[in-house]
Structure formats: C-alpha cells, structure tokens
Design a protein around this motif. Structure first.
Motif, short mmCIF file in Angstrom:
data_model
loop_
_atom_site.label_atom_id
_atom_site.label_comp_id
_atom_site.label_asym_id
_atom_site.label_seq_id
_atom_site.Cartn_x
_atom_site.Cartn_y
_atom_site.Cartn_z
N ILE A 64 9.01 6.28 -4.63
CA ILE A 64 8.29 5.36 -3.73
C ILE A 64 6.85 5.25 -4.17
N LYS A 65 6.38 4.04 -4.21
CA LYS A 65 4.95 3.83 -4.48
C LYS A 65 4.31 3.41 -3.17
N ASP A 66 3.42 4.25 -2.70
CA ASP A 66 2.85 4.02 -1.37
C ASP A 66 1.40 4.46 -1.38
N ASN A 67 0.51 3.51 -1.28
CA ASN A 67 -0.92 3.83 -1.33
C ASN A 67 -1.68 3.10 -0.23
N THR A 68 -2.72 3.75 0.21
CA THR A 68 -3.61 3.07 1.15
C THR A 68 -5.01 3.12 0.58
N THR B 136 -0.13 -0.52 0.58
CA THR B 136 0.94 -1.17 -0.15
C THR B 136 2.06 -0.15 -0.32
N GLN B 137 3.26 -0.59 -0.10
CA GLN B 137 4.38 0.33 -0.20
C GLN B 137 5.54 -0.39 -0.88
N TYR B 138 6.14 0.29 -1.80
CA TYR B 138 7.33 -0.30 -2.42
C TYR B 138 8.44 0.74 -2.49
N LEU B 139 9.58 0.38 -1.91
CA LEU B 139 10.75 1.25 -1.98
C LEU B 139 11.69 0.66 -3.03
N GLY C 262 0.17 -3.99 4.24
CA GLY C 262 -0.44 -4.00 5.58
C GLY C 262 -1.94 -3.86 5.47
N TYR C 263 -2.64 -4.73 6.13
CA TYR C 263 -4.08 -4.78 6.01
C TYR C 263 -4.70 -4.67 7.39
N ASN C 264 -5.65 -3.77 7.55
CA ASN C 264 -6.34 -3.62 8.83
C ASN C 264 -7.83 -3.63 8.60
N ASN C 265 -8.53 -4.24 9.52
CA ASN C 265 -9.95 -4.44 9.33
C ASN C 265 -10.67 -4.20 10.64
N PHE D 3 -3.07 -7.53 9.41
CA PHE D 3 -2.01 -8.40 8.93
C PHE D 3 -1.02 -7.52 8.18
N SER D 4 0.24 -7.73 8.38
CA SER D 4 1.17 -7.03 7.51
C SER D 4 2.43 -7.86 7.29
N SER D 5 3.08 -7.56 6.22
CA SER D 5 4.22 -8.38 5.82
C SER D 5 5.14 -7.56 4.93
N TYR D 6 6.40 -7.83 5.00
CA TYR D 6 7.27 -7.22 4.01
C TYR D 6 8.36 -8.17 3.55
N ALA D 7 8.87 -7.90 2.37
CA ALA D 7 9.95 -8.70 1.82
C ALA D 7 10.93 -7.76 1.13
#
Lengths: 486, 1166
Positions: free
Chosen positions: B561-565, B600-603, B620-623, B660-664
C-alpha cells in the motif's frame, strides 16, 4: 518624530476601525448545508427531498431480510446474537428493532414532505401528483413493514405534529388486546390502504425512471396488505388489476432472474437499482464463507439456508441449485457444508449472481417484489375464497413448470387447507431468503408451530416483535406488544 | 567621531559633558567587538612638526588633529588643558610631543587603537588591564552582555559574544561586580590578578523570572493564578517530534498521555481532568499569542469514510519545531485562563518561541537515534497454533454435541478428527512470526541549525530543522522540514515591530493502523491474527492466504500500500508595539495560520482489497485557515508602593475549514498510484465540506499590587461566537484572584527558613465553546448518519433532508473554578515548590438529547447537566548541591483530579444502567467481578445460569428489590433498587463498581546532575491505579474459538482451560454455548499502574580550548524501562480515548508498538 506620530495615529485609527467593522452580527455562515429559509424554493429542491425519501429504502433490505426471515424454517444466521434471536430469546433491543427505529421517523419525514409539497405552487399538477403518489407509496410501505414486524405503530400522521414538531408530544398506542387497540389497528391499516389507493390513482404504470414507485408497486403492496389482513377477496381483485396492467410476466429461466445481464426484467415489480461499489448490495458477502474460494468477494459467513429446508425440495427442482451445500474449491477439493466443520451451519444462498466488478458491494439490483408473488398470492386468495380450484392450480403450475417440476393436480387436494399447505411450501421454494417467509408462515398460522419443532422457547406472542425498549421507555403511552414484559 | 569605531574598549569618565557620547559608543561597540587590543602596545610611527607660541594645550591638540589622524578625548574642565604653553617640535613622534606637553603635570595620556588619544589625570590612567571570560557555571557556555562594574565607580564594561571582557582598573584592591539578569551577582577582588574568569551561577530563586501569561507577562513573584511553566533549557534533548512529549511528567496538573507511538503520534493533554462530557476536553493552544485550533486536521478515514485504513492519530503541534521553543506555560485556574474566556475552561497552553539576541550565535544540533520495540503481545508459534487449534476445535465440537464434560452424550459416540495431525504439528516448528516481519528497527535523524543575531535595533532568531523518522512498523515514517524567522525591530523609541513566522512541511508515511477488526483489520491486527502456519509467499510466489479466515489480508502485503499524508503549515503573526506615552503600550497584531493536509492512498492489485477492486486510489485534502486580528493596550504605573497594570483588548478570529476527497477503483495498472484518479474506470466518488467559526471578543485585566505584598488581579472577557445559538451570542467570563506574599510581612522578618511564601486564592468563570455547529437547523445530505443518495436507472442522485434541529438557546459550557495555591522557597532557594487545590463546577454541559423516535432528526444539542471536578497538584524542586563543580537538583510533581456528576439530564438517567450512581465518576467501570473458573463436576452456583466447565464464574454480590408480585421496585428516577444481599442469581444487580478510568495519581520526578563538564539528567513519569478495558486481551486471548476461525492467539492463550488443562487460568469463551450476559469476559477489566523511566541523558561539554568551539556530545535513552502490572502492552497507548457519556470507543486495540529509543547527539556553537 512627526512621521512617527502620524504612523501611530494612523495605526490607532486603523485598529479602532477594525474593532467596529469585523464583528457583524456573528450570524453563522453555512457552506455545506442549506438553512431552512433557503430551501423549498425550486422544483429541484422538491425533487431532492423526494430522493431523500427514496434513500430510506437504500439499506433497508438488510432489515427486511432479517425481520422477514428470523425464526423461520429456512433461515439461520450465526452472527453475534443472531442465533439467540433465531431461537426466540428476544429482548427489547435485538437486531429486529432496527426496522422500527428506521421506519417510524421515515413515516414522519414522508408526512412532513407531503405537507410541504401540497402547499407548493410552483409545480405543475402532473408533477405534484407524481411526487405525492411516490411519497405516499413510500409512507405506506414503511407503515406496512412496521405492521408486519410489530403490529400497528405510533407514527406521526396529523398536520399539527408534522408541521410543528414538539418533542414533548407522546403518541399513544393502546394495548392491542383492548377495543381501543383494535380501533387503533383498524385506523392504522386504513391509513396504509388510503395512501396506496391514492398512490395507485396518482401514479402511472410506467415511471419516469426505473426505481421510482409506480402504479404496479402501489397495487402489489396493497394486495400484500390485504393478504396480511386476510381480506382475500380484495386481494384477489387487486391481483387481477395487477395482472391486467399487462406489463409483468414470469421470466422463463428462474436462474437468471437475479443476474446482472437480466436486470430490469419483466418479472420485477419493484427493485432497488444498484451499482457496484458505491451503491451496491451485500447479499452474497452476507452468506459466503471463506472456504468458498472461487471468488474474491468478501465473505462474512452470515445468512444461511437450513439444511432441512434444502432437503425439502423435490430433487429436480432447479430453484434449489441457487443454494450451495457442496462445492469444489479452487484446489479441487470437495467441500461439504454439512460435514466440513462446526461453523458451517447451512447452505449459501447465491440467488444473486456474482458481479464481476464487485468484491462486497454487488451491483445487481435488489429485487423487492416479483410477479411470481402476485401469481401465488392470487392462487392463495382464490383458494381461501373458493377452496381448491383450477385457476389456483394453474397459477401454481406456472411457477412449478418454470422450476422444472411437473404439474400438481386439482384432484390431489381435497380441502382448502391441503392446497394452502402446498402453497406455503411452494412459496418457500420460490421465495426463500427473499424476506417473505415469516409473513407467509404467520399468515398460514405455521410460524409458531414450525418454530416449536426446533425450540421450546417460542410462544404464541412471538408472531409480533416487541416494540424496542428505547421507544417504549421514552413514551410510556406506548403499550408493549402482548406477552412481552419489558 | 567616525574614526573611533572599533577602537574604544574601555571608557574613562572625563566629565559630564562627554560622558554620554562616550558611553553610548562604547556600549554598542563593545558588544560587537571581538578584537582585544591593548592601547599601550599600539605602534606610533607618524611623525609630527609642531610650532606653538603661547597656545593652550587645547589649541595644540587642534593643531595635531589638523596634521594627522589623531583625535583627542578630554574633559574641558581639566585645568591643564587650558594651560598656556609654547612648544616647538620637529619630526617628532606623537609620544614625544605629548610627553613634553604633560611633563611634570598631573595629566597623562593614552593612545588607543584607532588613533584616539585620551587625556586624563594620571591617577585615572595608571591602570591595570584585567581580562577574562564569563561562563555559565552550569553549562559552561559563555555569557555575553554581562555587566562588569568597578565597585564604587561608574566605570564598567560589557562582555562580548564570547563572554570575554577586558577592563582597566587603577587600584589593585578594586572590586569587580559581575551582574547579569537571571544570574547571581558576583563580586571579585582584583588583588593583582590580570586574568579573572568568572563562572556565574543561575539565580535559582529566579524571583524576577518573567512568566508568560495571556496577553503579556508577569513577574513570577506577582503571579496570582495557577500556572505551570517550563523553559527550553528544562526540556530534555530527547529525539522526539513533539514538544508535548518533552513536557510529559514535568508539569503538575497536566496529564499528558501518548495516544499512539506512531511517528508523530497524537498526545492527549488534559489540564485538571476532563469534566466536559460531550464537548472536547482539549486545552486551548496559543503560540506566540495566536490561539490555534489543535484538532487533527486530517479526518481520519476521510470524509464519508472514503479512506480505507486509518492513518492513526497525529499531534498537530508537531508542525512546531521543538528546538524553537523558549518556554511553555500552562494556565490552569480560572483566574489565569479567564482572559481567554469561552475557550479556556480546559486550560490554556501558551507556547513562546525564541527571540533574537544581540550578537551572532550559530548553533547546530544533530541527533541520530534508533528504536527497538519495548513490549508487545507475543503470539503462538505454528506448532503451538496447530496444537491449540485442534484442542479448541475439539472443545467446541464436544460442546456442540453435548459430550463430556459439556453434556451427557456418551463419549463412545465421539470421534474427533483433528485438523492437524501429530506429524504435521511436529514438523511445523515456529512458522512465520508475522509481527517480527512487519516490524523493524526504527531510526530518527534530526538536524537543527539556528542562527540568532542582533545588531542595533534589530533582533533575529532563525532556524531550520530537518527530522526524519523511520517507524518501527513497516511503511510508517515521518519527514519534517521546518523553518522559522522571528524578527524584533525597534523602529523608534516609541515604535517596535515584530514578526513570528514559521513554515513546516511534514511528509507522513502511513501504515494501515487503527483498531479495525475482521475485514477492517490493519497491519498490526493482521500480523497478530494471521496464523503462523503459512509462509509469507505461497508456492506460486504470491502472498499466502488465510484458509480459515480469508478476509484477513496477508500482513506483509500491507507494505504494497502506498499511503502518504503531506501536511503543510504556515503560521505567522505580526505586531506593532506603540508606546505613545510612558507606561502605555498599544499592540495591534494580525496573524494567519494555514494548515493543509493532503493524503494519497493507493491499494494495489498486490494487496487483497486492492485486487478485489482492481486497484483503489484515494485522495483527501483538508485545509484550515485561521485569521486573527487583535489589539491590546496595556498601561503600567507605579506610585510609591502602588503598582497598577491595566490591560484592555479586542480580538477577532475566524477559522475556516474545508476539504475534499475522492476515490476511484478499477485501474488497469498499478503504475499510476493515487496520481491519476481519472484512469480508474469506475465512477469516482467525491465529497467535500466547508465550515466556519468566528469569535469576536473584548477582554480586560487589571493587576494591582501593594508593595509586592498584596496582589490583586481582576480579569474579564466578553466572548461572542457564531457557534452559539441566536439567543446567546455573547458570554461574559470574569475572574478575580488575590495573592499575599507572606514572607514580606514584618512578622516574617526574623525567620530564616522561608525566602518566599505566597498564598494565592482565585475564583473565576470560563467557557468551553467546543460545541460544534449544533445550534442551527440545516437541510443536508446526511440524515442521522445516513447518506441520502439514491439511484434511479443507473444514475445516482443526491437527496436533501432535514439534518439538524435548531436550538436557539445553545451556548458554551460554563466552568466556575476555585483555586487555592501556596508557593514557597526555603533555605535561600534551595528548595522551592507549590501546592494547589482546585474545585471546578461545570454547568450547561453540552448534551445531545435524543429526540423521540418519531422525530425526523434523532437528536438535538442542548445545555443540560452539571459536573464537578476537584483535585490537587504539587511540585517540588530542590537544589541539593550547588558548587562551581558539582550541581545536583531534583524535582517531583504529582497531581490528581476527580470528575463527578452533579446533575444529569432526566432522559440520560432513564437510559443509564441501574447500577450507576447518579453522582458517579465521569468514567466509572462497572462490571461483574471474576470469581473462579467453573470446573468439571462442580455444582452450578447460581439458579439462573448453566455454566459449562471452563467458563468464568462471576461473583453474586447483590440483588434487585422485588415486591410481592415479583416485580422490581423503582426509585423516583425510575431505577431499580438494590438490596445489598446476594440472591443466588447472576444478573445486572451483581455488576459492581470496580474503579474509574482516571488515575489516582499522575506523577513525575527526576534529577539533574552536572559535574565539571559532564551532565546527567533522568526523568520518570507514571500514573497510579486506573482501570482499562483491555480489548487486546479480549481479542488476543479470550474469544477462544477464534483460533480455529483462523486467528492466531497470544502465548497467554496456552493457559486456557480445557479438559487437558484443568488448572488453566484463562476461561473458555465458546460463543453460543457459554452464557454471554453474566460477565464471562470479566477478566478484560484491569486496574493498572505504571512507572516509566522516560529518559536518561548523559552529556559532556568538550572545553572550548580543545576544539576551538563549544561542543556538547550526549547520549539519551528514552522509555528504557516501564514497570507496570500490564505486561504485554504499553500502559499508555492502551488507554481508552473518547470516553463519552454513554459509550467508550477506540480502545488501544492493535495500538502502534511503543519502543525504546537510543539517541546520540551533538551540539556545536560557533
């Protein structure tokens, strides 16, 4: 020094002016919701509100299946607590309570929206009628589902409480065994009936989108209400109205009713449109168990078909092929659910096909009502009014033939009860795991009797679930269902 | 005077007229000067021609000045200067000329470095030059800016950046006075020495130490409120991302617990307990005057649960470089916090960063650290797993079929085919130790460079920091780069400008953490649960699968898994200080805090879940944007013994948060990661939000003291917020405090014991405005936690419905707090300390009233209920030894708080367990008490339970009162009444009060020793007697049938009761066969205590003479030892969080393993 004074003065002035300018009235600024004063201004607002009413059905299939199956002769589930519930060890907050907590407020929401729509002047009559018809159908279905599970429930229907919600208001529900209780029951059923008759008039038989309520759905629910109330003549009349709509027919092949290629088929009266992953359904994951390693789907080892029920099928009945009790896994080993291990306590129900795009959220539409139900209800209603008759037999044989079975003959049934017994069995084979079994068994007065063969804990009063503790505790004007002491 | 630069190192007083000029120059110059040149050695080569007839000496000076570069310094009033002389000199050296000129007079001269000639009476210039270096007795660091004065004169110099000084004295018996703020003033007699090195000792009494309070500072002796303070030099040097970790155990009344040991993991800070039940209990953080929001910006699972797998908990204050901190003050009582009004009831943490200093100072600090896991649950080996798998399956099958010892079915009918044969078991050996594979040695490298400088009217502190941590769990890590510039600029005597600016960038590498179970399990839970019988890869080279529970992904596959913030933060404040008249300071300031996180996360397809959806990419983006405008005016005036200081101010703050967040899913290749969502062929799911909070406030504080003996502080704040309901827009929060410096009373003058003893009393009100946007009615797309989307045809539509009811009366929670404190210093500051007792009453508790079931919206927020807290705190410091070579000090602090209910909402009472007392602790633990394990052949102890052998029997302690008809008797609150008499039944009446989740004592102690150039500091902290519900025990040990459901168990599991181990101490918990409702899992409740060796630091200052720079090397060990009765997990990270009124959630299940950390570091000062 002069400059400095000027700077200082400017700063102080600037500071002072900011003091008086920043504050405003501290009114909240809302970005991601809408304040009530800005809502119900356009057609789209109304449309979105009606969509929210539909969304109540998005996940209620789990409650419908559960409430429609526990304690029956076809169903088992071994999840925490479910086994106890299958054995009628019921308290006031089991899983069967979820439906109450979901649908009672849903009835209020539908009612409140009806009040709003009725007062709106920017919609065309046609559109307004359609919205009203859809919302009334939704309300009637919720109320009917509640009736089925808990008996008549204290729901909010009057204008005063819909328009001005007051938390101190405590709706009453009399003891069902009293005359007031009977009256309450009748009024509750009347309300469902009125809503559905209205809706059937207001709605077209072809809705603008698949998934919206239409005349056929309203009529079928009405028929099921009459069946539930054992008003078989009325049920029979409505069934012929549905048949006469001429838009429904039986699928030729039982096995493809729930396939992804055959969505929106002609047998479907009411279905919940689904899309894999985002708005999917979980029938397969709920039932599958790890050793079934032929697919990548999630496997939660829940809903199972009892082996005894599986064994009740006639051997060449194609309908039982949807139940898996034996399979060969990917390594070529034969796994038999009956002997494999302690956690294998029934067959998998794989009515829904695999959705190749889904691991958990299967994208095949959830079928809530099928035309086959109308056919068997009509057969039953005719039997109830006329006794064994050829039309009932023919209707049943339509269903049997599709399942690859031979005809039954009128001559083999010597009484209403004998034919009813067959109809009940036939309904089980046809509709197993579709959430209809409890209602059918209760209508045929077999629910308690059959359960009694498995467990000693079942008692007569178990034909109704208890009113959930939370509702009963907050409002002591609600009489608990007979037999429950909490 | 332009030629005098860089030359004058000593000054001599000639007279009043020129004194000012000379002093000014020399003060400034000497601070910058690094040259040490003696005037006497200056070569004079220039030759002069001079003809003067009847001129005054002064005129001759002018002639010489006209000819060459020399300039004269003299006092006009010197009699010899106006003497008339005649003089003719050819090609003479200046010395010859001057010698002639002053022959037989009382006048002499000195030629200084830059051709400056000082003329003075002989007695002034017959001098001895004394040089030396001034260092801190403790640290050995040079002290610049020390005032050196010749006693009895006004002559003096100031030490330079390197602590060096040079001063001329004209008497051998002269006494030099060395004084510097914060240090004990030294007096040294010259007595012929030319080199005097001075080691100044810190003034530990530090009576005049200035403590930062809200909107200003106050002398410690004048404080009237309860404030804990910690200075940067008291913060240890441990390699750590966060300041808060360093504070642990050092501040009384402040409970700091590590929520997660993950890199950058969150810490919970509680000031004096947690008396709010539904609103947040976090203190308010104020950094350099900027009240920040310290919520974790990253929504843990994204919006709408879009993120799969939790990134764990984070501490937002990580974005502040710990090395930049000058001091941290925690305001505890209402009189200190009332100045922050509606946000202050949980205490206020004030963080002040460093400012620039005169001179140039470059410091590099480098650390390298490695980490080893301290303790974690040990799991069964493959051999053990197989064996216990068989045994448990056998037990279960026996129970199912009612065979001995679980029933009466004859055993002859029982044939059990074990899953694993004896040969398989013997061959299995250890198998795969998954936990070992997913963990590793951690590493931290940390580099910090600070450049501090100041010249004339400008002071700058700047720093850069790079921190890189590789976590002990695979995939976890953190890299932080941060920079800071703090500027103070004096524009004129009446105007100062200042700026605090910091920017940071944190790259978090997220491991799949969190307490998820079953198919939601993260990497740690997966590693614990995955049976050891499988290899990492199967024969095809792909990740092996768990045959018995297929939903648990292979633990090692989590590394795919690539998962970074990525977190970015820019925090800045700017202010002016205007001093229009004496004593008045007007301070307008603006601030801006922008904090963003981008996950960002990629499974991928190589991971189980990823494979099932053909890759899943999420972003996912938070501000958060936080604006502050403030103006304060502070007026200070002293008349005789009356001191008054009055502060008034206005503050406006706006906080906007959006995200904002989104996944595909369905990616044809894993190559894109989360960088190309549109490549996924599924329709992406998107979600966004935005909300705003505004505060507008007026505040004032008046401080009055009489003779520093009687002190009075009045504080008030009027806070308005858009969070509050329309009927309660503004709240007023007043406080008053009184202080009495008893030691200054005449009757104390005869005693020697107390240097200081001060009594403080305060009372005040504060608020908790963490009530969210709950006051207003909304229509939205989420009703009671369910989305309103629906699908028609194959298109998904959004619905709108009523999501919230309005409550126009909703307001802040109000806290009224009483505080009494006693500060003392004994034996000339050898021992100092303070004791505080407090009582807090919280009313108008934020309460989520559940509405009647039939309502459209299921709840409304109201202000109902009251709680009460009381507690004490103490801290004690002692300087046991304080000599020039050896210094030894110790500290000890402790605190306790008790939170209790005073009043609850009636409906809350109705929903309350009948056991629970109405005035109970806020976080009580009620459960059945374990008694013994039911043995074969034992008689059933209770009439209503049919125990199976192996089950835990709990104690029958009580019963419900029942009337003649057999019905329960209820009290006036509708609750069942207990009799106090056991009734031979096990039911709810037997649940008993076990204890509270709050510790009986929170403590810290430690010691600092310096010997010559060595230093050693040790600190301990811990907590006593708090209850936990050990979910790890529940999942890893109990639930015994899970073992053949495909879950590995802890080594402790081997002691489970079976027919083959009838002495087993762990009960069987075969679900469905063993009564669940009578506390058979009671062993999961535990009372724990711990003592932790938080860290040991050993340092050595390499003397400057060896390397030419100040170099300190040190070693630090952190978390080396934990003594606790909880043997298998960390007692801190296992703590339950978010304990609300009804439910406890988020246990320390599968918490990130805590580790020991070994750090090597060095500090170089250039």
């Amino acid at each position: 020094m002069k400059n400095l004074k000027r700077i200082t003065r400017a700063f102080i002035l600037g500071a002072m002016s900011l003091i008086f300018s920043c504050e405003g009235d501290l009114g909240p600024v809302i970005y991601d919701s809408i304040a009530p004063s800005n809502f119900f201004k356009t057609r789209e607002d109304v449309n979105a509100s009606v969509t929210a009413i539909y969304s109540e059905f998005s996940w209620d299939y789990e409650n419908r299946i559960y409430n429609g199956e526990i304690g029956t002769d076809e169903y088992r589930n071994n999840w925490g607590g479910a086994d106890q519930e299958n054995n009628f060890e019921w308290n006031g907050d089991g899983s069967y309570s979820s439906m109450y907590l979901q649908k009672v407020p849903a009835v209020t929401r539908a009612g409140a929206l009806l009040k709003v729509i009725e007062g709106i002047d920017f919609l065309s009559d046609a559109e307004k009628n359609r919205f009203i018809g859809e919302v009334k159908t939704a309300r009637a279905i919720h109320m009917f589902d509640l009736l089925n599970s808990y008996g008549p429930c204290p729901v909010i229907l009057d204008d005063e409480n819909l328009l001005n919600p007051d938390n101190s208001y405590k709706p009453e529900r009399p003891d069902l065994n009293t005359p007031e209780g009977q009256e309450f029951y009748a009024a509750y059923v009347d309300q469902i009936e009125t809503d559905l008759i209205d809706a059937a008039q207001l709605l077209n038989s072809k809705p603008p989108n698949f998934g919206r309520f239409n005349k056929g759905i309203a009529l079928t629910i009405l028929m099921k209400l009459y069946m539930h109330q054992k008003e078989f003549e009325k049920a029979e009349q409505i069934s012929s109205q549905i048949i006469n709509l001429g838009i429904y027919e039986l699928e030729d092949d039982y096995s493809t009713i729930w396939s992804i290629e055959n969505e929106m088929n002609k047998e479907i009266i009411w279905a919940l449109p689904r899309t894999s992953n985002t708005l999917g359904q979980t029938f397969r994951s709920r039932t599958l168990y790890s050793p079934y390693d032929l697919t990548k789907e999630d496997k939660w080892n829940g809903d199972k078909v009892r082996f005894e029920f599986y064994d009740s099928f006639e051997s060449n009945d194609v309908r039982k092929d949807k139940i898996i009790v034996q399979f060969t896994n990917s390594k070529g080993e034969l796994i038999d659910m009956r002997t494999e291990g302690t956690d294998f306590y029934g067959g998998f129900n794989l009515k829904y096909d695999q959705d190749p795009d889904a691991v958990m959220m299967n994208g095949i539409d959830v079928i809530y009502l099928r035309y086959a139900d109308v056919i068997l209800c009509r057969a039953e209603a005719l039997n109830e009014t006329l006794g064994p008759n050829q039309e009932s037999i023919d209707l049943i044989n339509q269903i049997r033939n599709r399942a690859g079975l031979s005809d039954i003959l009128l001559s083999n049934f010597h009484s209403k009860d004998e034919l009813n017994e067959h109809i009940l069995a036939e309904r089980g084979w046809e509709f197993y795991m579709e959430g209809l079994r409890r209602e059918d068994l209760i209508r045929h007065n077999k629910y308690i009797e059959r359960a009694g063969e498995r467990t000693a804990s079942v008692q007569e009063f178990h034909i109704l679930y208890p009113i959930p503790k939370i509702a009963y505790y907050e409002n002591h004007s609600i009489a608990q269902n007979p037999g429950y002491d909490f | 005077m332009k030629k005098t630069h860089y030359s004058v190192r000593t000054y001599i007083i000639f007279g009043r007229k020129k004194l000012l000029l000379v002093m000014k120059t020399s003060l400034v110059i000497s601070l910058f000067c690094t040259l040490a040149i003696s005037a006497n050695t200056f070569p004079q080569s220039e030759s002069l021609c001079l003809v003067a007839e009847k001129s005054t000496v002064k005129d001759i000076f002018k002639l010489i000045e006209a000819q060459c570069n020399y300039r004269f310094f003299y006092n006009d009033e010197l009699s010899d200067i106006n003497r008339v002389v005649s003089l003719t000199m050819q090609e003479s050296k200046i010395n010859d000329v001057l010698n002639r000129l002053f022959e037989n007079t009382e006048i002499t001269y000195t030629i200084l470095a830059n051709d400056l000639i000082v003329i003075a009476p002989k007695r002034s210039l017959q001098q001895q030059i004394i040089t030396g270096i001034i260092t801190d007795a403790n640290t050995g660091e040079a002290i610049p800016g020390v005032n050196i004065l010749i006693k009895g004169t006004l002559q003096g110099v100031v030490s330079d950046v390197n602590g060096k000084f040079s001063i001329s004295v004209d008497k051998t018996d002269a006494i030099l006075i060395f004084s510097y703020i914060g240090y004990v003033t030294e007096e040294i007699t010259v007595s012929g020495k030319t080199q005097i090195d001075v080691k100044l000792i810190m003034d530990i009494t530090a009576l005049e130490e200035v403590i930062v309070i809200g909107y200003g500072g106050a002398k410690k002796s004048d404080l009237t409120g309860a404030i804990s303070s910690i200075k940067s030099d008291e913060l240890s040097t441990i390699a750590s991302t966060s300041i808060t970790q360093m504070m642990q155990g050092k501040l009384s009344g402040v409970m700091i617990t590590q929520e997660s040991s993950q890199p950058g993991g969150g810490l919970k800070i509680l000031v004096r307990g947690q008396a709010s039940t539904n609103a947040d209990n976090q203190p308010l953080y104020v950094i350099d005057g900027f009240p920040i929001t310290n919520d974790q910006i990253e929504t843990n699972d994204g919006i709408l649960g879009i993120m799969k797998y939790s990134s764990g908990s984070r501490n937002p204050i990580n974005s502040i470089n710990p090395n930049d901190i000058e001091s941290i003050e925690v305001l505890k009582d209402a009189s200190s916090t009332a100045i922050y009004g509606a946000r202050a009831s949980n205490g206020v943490v004030l963080i002040t960063t460093k400012s620039g200093k005169q001179g140039v100072n470059v410091t590099y600090d480098g650390k390298y650290s490695f980490q080893k896991i301290a303790r974690y649950e040990e799991m069964l080996t493959a051999e053990e797993y197989m064996r216990y798998f068989n045994i448990q399956r056998e037990m279960f099958t026996r129970a199912t079929r009612g065979i001995y010892p679980f029933g009466s079915t004859p055993e002859e009918d029982f044939v059990f085919n074990p899953t694993f044969s004896e040969e398989e078991i013997l061959e299995a050996e250890d198998g795969t130790n998954w936990f070992d594979i997913i963990t590793r040695q951690g590493m931290i490298s940390d580099h910090n460079l600070s450049v501090v400088g100041g010249k004339d009217n400008t002071r700058i502190f700047s720093s850069v920091n790079y921190y890189d941590q590789k976590g002990v769990v695979i995939n976890s890590g953190l890299q932080r780069a941060s920079g800071r510039v703090n500027i103070d600029q004096k524009i004129s005597d009446k105007l100062n400008f200042g700026m605090r600016l910091t920017g940071s960038r944190i790259q978090n590498n997220n491991a799949a953490l969190g307490a998820g179970v079953w198919e939601q399990v993260g990497v740690i839970g997966s590693a614990l649960g995955f049976p050891p019988i499988y290899p990492v890869y199967d024969t095809l080279g792909v990740y092996s699968e768990n045959k018995y529970y297929g939903n648990n992904p292979n633990p090692v596959s989590f590394k795919e898994i690539k998962d970074n913030t990525l977190e970015n933060r820019l925090l800045t404040t700017m202010f002016l200080e205007i001093k229009p008249i004496e004593g008045l300071v007007i301070r307008p300031s603006i601030g801006f805090d922008n904090f963003t996180s981008d996950r960002t996360q990629y499974l991928p397809n190589t991971f189980k879940y990823g494979a099932s959806v053909h890759g899943r990419a999420t972003r996912g983006y938070n501000n958060s944007q936080n604006y502050l405008f403030e103006t304060t005016a502070n007026y200070t005036k002293s008349i005789n013994n009356h001191n008054i200081s009055a502060l008034g101010g206005y503050s406006y703050q706006k906080i906007i948060r959006d995200g904002f967040s989104s996944y595909a899913t369905n990616f044809f290749s894993d190559a894109f990661g989360a960088n190309s969502l549109q490549t996924g062929s599924s329709e992406p799911l998107v979600s966004s939000y935005k909300n705003q909070t505004v505060f507008a406030s007026y505040f004032a504080r008046v401080f009055y003291s009489y003779n520093s003996k009687y002190l009075l502080t009045l504080t008030g704040r009027l806070d308005g917020s858009d969070r509050f309901g329309v009927n309660n827009k503004y709240g007023f929060f007043p406080a008053v405090a009184f202080g009495w410096n008893i030691a200054k009373e005449p009757f104390m003058s005869n005693q020697k014991l107390f240097d200081m003893i001060k009594l403080r009393l305060s009372v005040g009100q504060t608020g908790n405005s963490n009530i969210g946007g709950n006051a207003f009615a909304y229509y939205g797309t989420n009703i009671n936690g369910s989305g309103t989307i629906f699908q028609f045809d194959d298109v998904i539509y959004s619905g709108m419905g009523k999501t919230q009811q309005e409550n126009p009366n909703l307001k802040w929670e109000t806290t009224t707090e009483y505080n009494a404190g006693l500060d003392f210093e004994l034996w000339k500051g050898r021992v100092s300390g303070s004791i505080e007792v407090f009582q807090k009453h919280v009313s108008d508790l934020l309460y989520r009233q559940v509405l009647q079931v039939y309502q459209q919206v299921n709840s409304i927020y109201m202000n109902v209920g009251k709680t009460k807290s009381h507690g004490y705190e103490f801290s004690l410091n002692a300087n046991i030894l304080s000599t020039s070579k050896l210094n030894w000090s110790v500290y000890l602090n402790g605190s306790r708080y008790i939170d209790r209910w005073v009043e609850r909402a009636p409906e809350a009472i109705a929903n309350l367990d009948d056991n629970i007392a109405l005035n109970d602790y806020l976080r009580p633990v009620y459960y059945w008490k374990a008694d013994h394990i039911f043995q074969i052949g034992e008689e059933q102890p209770y009439s209503n339970v049919n125990y199976l052998p192996g089950t835990l029997v709990t104690k029958d302690l009580d019963s419900w009162m029942i009337n003649e008809e057999g019905n329960y008797i209820y009290d006036s609150n509708g609750r069942r009444i207990k009799t106090g008499i056991p009734d031979g039944r096990i039911d709810d009446a037997d649940k008993t009060f076990l204890g509270t989740r709050d510790p009986k004592l929170i403590y810290g102690f430690g010691s600092n020793i310096t010997y010559k150039n060595f230093d050693l500091s040790i600190s301990f902290n811990g907590m006593l007697n708090y209850w936990i519900e050990d979910e790890n025990f529940n999942f890893n040990v109990l639930r015994t049938e899970d073992i053949f459901g495909g879950f590995n168990k802890s080594k402790r599991f081997m002691d489970t009761w079976t027919i083959y181990n009838q002495d087993g101490k762990i009960p069987l918990s075969i679900k469905n066969f063993i009564p669940q409702e009578v506390g058979t899992d009671a062993l999961k409740f535990n009372k724990i205590s711990y003592l932790r060796l938080k860290n040991i630091t050993i340092g050595y200052n390499i003397p400057k003479r060896i390397l030419g720079t100040n170099l300190r090397v040190y070693f630090d060990g952190s978390n080396l030892l934990t003594i606790s009765n909880l043997k298998f997990m960390d007692p801190e990270t296992i703590l339950w969080r978010d304990v609300s009124q009804y439910s406890s959630s988020s246990s320390g299940l599968y918490s990130y393993p805590s580790y020991r950390s070994y750090t090597f570091g060095l500090t170089v000062k250039f």
